[in-house]
Design a protein around this motif. Structure first.
Motif, PDB file in Angstrom:
ATOM      1  N   UNK A  43      47.882 -18.438  45.342  1.00 56.63           N
ATOM      2  CA  UNK A  43      48.679 -17.569  46.213  1.00 56.63           C
ATOM      3  C   UNK A  43      48.635 -17.989  47.684  1.00 56.63           C
ATOM      4  N   UNK A  88      56.458 -18.237  51.332  1.00 62.31           N
ATOM      5  CA  UNK A  88      56.165 -17.163  50.386  1.00 62.31           C
ATOM      6  C   UNK A  88      57.447 -16.680  49.704  1.00 62.31           C
ATOM      7  N   UNK A 118      55.257  -8.347  58.351  1.00 62.05           N
ATOM      8  CA  UNK A 118      55.015  -8.818  56.988  1.00 62.05           C
ATOM      9  C   UNK A 118      54.220 -10.134  57.027  1.00 62.05           C
ATOM     10  N   UNK A 124      50.577  -9.628  58.101  1.00 66.93           N
ATOM     11  CA  UNK A 124      49.762  -9.137  56.997  1.00 66.93           C
ATOM     12  C   UNK A 124      49.422 -10.267  56.024  1.00 66.93           C
ATOM     13  N   UNK A 125      50.409 -11.126  55.704  1.00 67.14           N
ATOM     14  CA  UNK A 125      50.144 -12.251  54.802  1.00 67.14           C
ATOM     15  C   UNK A 125      49.102 -13.196  55.394  1.00 67.14           C
ATOM     16  N   UNK A 148      45.658 -11.808  55.285  1.00 64.98           N
ATOM     17  CA  UNK A 148      45.096 -11.811  53.929  1.00 64.98           C
ATOM     18  C   UNK A 148      44.707 -13.213  53.475  1.00 64.98           C
ATOM     19  N   UNK A 197      46.901 -15.762  53.128  1.00 62.40           N
ATOM     20  CA  UNK A 197      47.904 -16.298  52.204  1.00 62.40           C
ATOM     21  C   UNK A 197      48.920 -17.227  52.874  1.00 62.40           C
TER      22      UNK A 197
END
Lengths: 292, 435
Positions: free
Chosen positions: B175, B235, B245, B248-249, B252, B254
């Motif tokens: 991911x 993504x 958005x 946040x990714x 995390x 990602x």
């Protein structure tokens, strides 16, 4: 029977309410009509105080001539039609289910009705962030759990997603009206049909559905009126992108984002005309049921 | 006797009036960004110092823009202070809708404002809004993933390097996406990002006669590059990802790289919010090989006073409090130097306490590398890097970025999106009387 005197008294007493309601409707309508014939770009310094330039039907021509106009009409009709089909079909099924005697019936009914009390913006946000988000959403986890690639709901299937969100909100309304109608159905009639050997599908088709036709008409009429002006769900989820720009959204974009009040007002007048055409069409075709 | 009484009455009345003028309640519209939320928490300090109360109206960026724009054009008078940006300030200042900030006190030290910020918030040399924080954009990247990929990030990379690095860092099974970028429709979201990307490929919005330029090869090259890179290493669903958005990714863990606002640096390096806080490196926003413009923007969130307000003096006092060096020190004392509002004042970057912050230098370098007066390779009739400073742009920019987002989502081809953008931009410019 009312006398001449009492009728006059009634008219006088009703007059303030009627005048207020007329004013409530007529003032904005007249202003929209007025602005639609004017060049009114507030950010370029146009203002009522300085006098607005008369441009005739230029705004009307430009609004219809814009490449966004017909797609917006199409999107509006697809959303309204889609939500009506989903809510009526599922509403009938749910109403029939809820009519069956079951344990905890009261609680189940309240749960089914609950989405109707959630604000449209809140429900759109919940759907967008908790369910449909392609990275963190619940649906994407379910998809991944079975080894599938998550669907990018709000971009790849934007219109079906919006129909799903709006239907979720309106399904309780349809269910409630249809449930009330089903409860008024004479059970002896159904029992007699069952004893005569009519299968379930026939009983549904020849007895239940005709009995529900009035309620369905009411659901379609009321929902259409509200759905034609659907806005919050689109604003929150797609912002009008991916082919979800309805006529209402296009008008919002013209007036507030582009700050072109004249052009947006012309769009407003088109919206009123469209709403009236749909209303007359519905009244004529579907509304016949109400007389029967 | 008579004159004495009237003197006393007049003095008492004057004192009363002064008293009421001292204690105003200011209504301030602001955006729900972290730095502004922090400011709200510190408002007590302002009330204690001046006696004025503050009522906040906190809104999401797009909603704030519409609310304040409608309020100012209709002279609604709902706010005594508004949070606006570099796009609105010169246009509103020119229309006479804002109170000029040419009489701020000496201790406020207006000359300390970064020249780029001061110029962007002025019209004809007069300051109309005071910068609360300023930003450009830069690359934030995962140093561990970069090392794992066997690559080293140059200080000023090219897009071609970024694409190669993104592909090398992508690990779909775990991911991890090589690169996260904005694709969300909206002129201030994906519209801003693709505009600066266009600049760095030699594209521009308009030629000198206000003809749209989306039919030019530079735009096709920029957009195709962006879409191909994001399909390779971005993504899923990037067409709906905006600043929040992507933040946040990245937090995390990602995203291998993220190119966005410099203010994000303090969020991605904050161990309370970010799982990768200690593995973040910074570099200048990229340019395409052979093109002399980088893909970084210039922006300031600033405080301005609408011309109609009755409380202009108290509002000025608030501006002096919220955008001063004193406020920066207040935040530093309570929350640490990494969390002070960046990018507004020269002295902050000379402050020894701030110099050690890992992203301070790159933020300043990025801001200094942005030139709103010459945003593109070819000449343009407009000012602004990630926007075109004309009133019509908010509408056009949003519609064009909607067409681009549809291309990112695979609903239409890049060529279709560009053709539609070209047509709708020219339509709107014709409607506004430019062409």
């Amino acid at each position: 029977m009312a006398t001449q005197h009492s009728r006059s008294a009634a008219r006088i007493m009703m007059a303030p309410a009627v005048i207020l309601l007329l004013g409530w409707m007529l003032v904005p309508l007249t202003m929209t009509l007025f602005f639609s014939f004017k060049k009114y770009l507030p950010l370029r310094g146009d203002s009522m105080a300085n006098g607005l330039e008369w441009v005739g039907f230029a705004n009307y021509v430009r609004f219809v001539g814009s490449s966004s106009f017909w797609p917006s009409i199409q999107a509006t009709l697809i959303i309204v039609g889609g939500v009506l089909i989903v809510t009526v079909v599922l509403g009938v099924l749910l109403a029939m289910l809820l009519d069956q005697p079951m344990w905890g019936q009261g609680v189940v009914r309240i749960l089914v009705i609950a989405p109707f009390f959630v604000m449209p913006t809140v429900s759109a946000l919940v759907w967008k962030n908790m369910f449909m988000d392609p990275n963190n959403g619940l649906l994407s986890y379910l998809w991944k759990a079975v080894g599938a690639t998550p669907v990018e709901w709000l971009s790849q299937a934007a219109l079906p997603s919006l129909i799903m969100i709006v239907s979720w909100q309106w399904l309780p309304f349809a269910t409630l009206i249809l449930l009330t109608a089903i409860q008024s159905l004479d059970s002896e009639q159904l029992e007699a049909a069952e004893m005569d050997g009519a299968p379930l599908l026939s009983r549904f088709w020849y007895i239940i559905l005709p009995h529900l036709s009035r309620a369905i008409t009411i659901v379609i009429l009321i929902q259409t009126i509200f759905l034609l002006s659907i806005f919050a769900e689109i604003f929150v989820t797609t912002g009008g992108a991916f082919g979800t720009k309805t006529l209402t959204y296009l008008i919002f974009q013209r007036v507030l984002e582009s700050q072109n009040v004249g052009l947006g007002s012309a769009g407003g007048i088109y919206a009123i005309i469209l709403a009236n055409i749909v209303a007359i069409f519905l009244m004529r075709i579907v509304g016949k049921n109400l007389d029967a | 006797m008579y004159s004495k009484t009237s003197f006393v009455t007049a003095t008492a009345a004057a004192l009363l009036m002064t008293g009421s003028a001292l204690a105003e309640t200011l209504t301030i519209a602001t955006v729900n960004n972290g730095d502004m939320i922090r400011m709200q928490g510190l408002t007590d300090d302002f009330t204690k110092k001046t006696g004025h109360e503050v009522e906040w109206v906190t809104l999401e960026e797009n909603v704030l823009r519409q609310r304040v724009t409608t309020d100012i054009t209709t002279k609604g008078g709902a706010f005594d202070l508004m949070t606006i940006g570099m796009y609105e300030t010169p246009i509103w200042g020119k229309n006479g809708w804002l109170v000029p900030l040419d009489d701020l006190s000496a201790e406020y030290n207006v000359d300390d404002l970064l020249p780029a910020m001061r110029a962007g918030l002025s019209h004809d040399g007069t300051l109309y809004a005071a910068p609360f924080y300023g930003e450009s954009s830069m690359i934030m990247y995962r140093t561990d993933l970069m090392e794992k990929a066997g690559l080293e990030m140059p200080d000023a990379p090219t897009w071609q390097f970024i694409r190669k690095a993104a592909a090398a860092m992508t690990d779909r099974d775990n991911d991890i996406n090589g690169i996260c970028l904005r694709g969300k429709a909206g002129w201030g979201e994906g519209g801003a990002f693709i505009t600066v990307t266009g600049n760095s490929f030699g594209a521009r919005w308009f030629d000198e006669n206000w003809n749209a330029q989306f039919d030019q090869p530079e735009w096709a090259e920029a957009l195709n590059f962006f879409v191909d890179m994001m399909n390779e290493s971005g993504p899923s669903g990037y067409a709906t990802n905006g600043f929040n958005e992507n933040l946040s990714l990245f937090q995390q863990g990602r995203c291998g790289m993220w190119i966005d606002a410099t203010v994000a640096a303090s969020f991605v390096t904050n161990p309370n919010d970010s799982t990768v806080a200690d593995k973040v490196g910074f570099a200048l926003a990229p340019n395409s090989e052979g093109v002399d413009k980088k893909s970084n923007w210039l922006w300031a969130w600033a405080l301005a006073i609408p011309a109609g307000t009755q409380k202009a003096d108290a509002a000025k006092e608030f501006i002096e409090w919220a955008t001063s060096n004193g406020y920066i020190e207040l935040v530093a004392e309570k929350e640490g130097w990494a969390n002070v509002p960046p990018g507004a004042r020269t002295s902050l970057y000379e402050n020894p306490n701030y110099k050690d912050i890992p992203f301070a230098k790159m933020t300043l370098d990025s801001i200094l590398a942005a030139d709103p007066n010459n945003p593109t390779v070819k000449p343009v009739p407009y000012v602004g890097i990630q926007f075109v400073a004309i009133p019509e742009f908010a509408g056009i920019g949003t519609e064009v970025s909607q067409e681009f987002s549809a291309a990112y989502a695979g609903q239409q081809s890049v060529e279709e999106a560009l053709a539609k953008a070209q047509a709708l931009t020219n339509d709107a410019m014709e409607a506004a009387g430019y062409r």
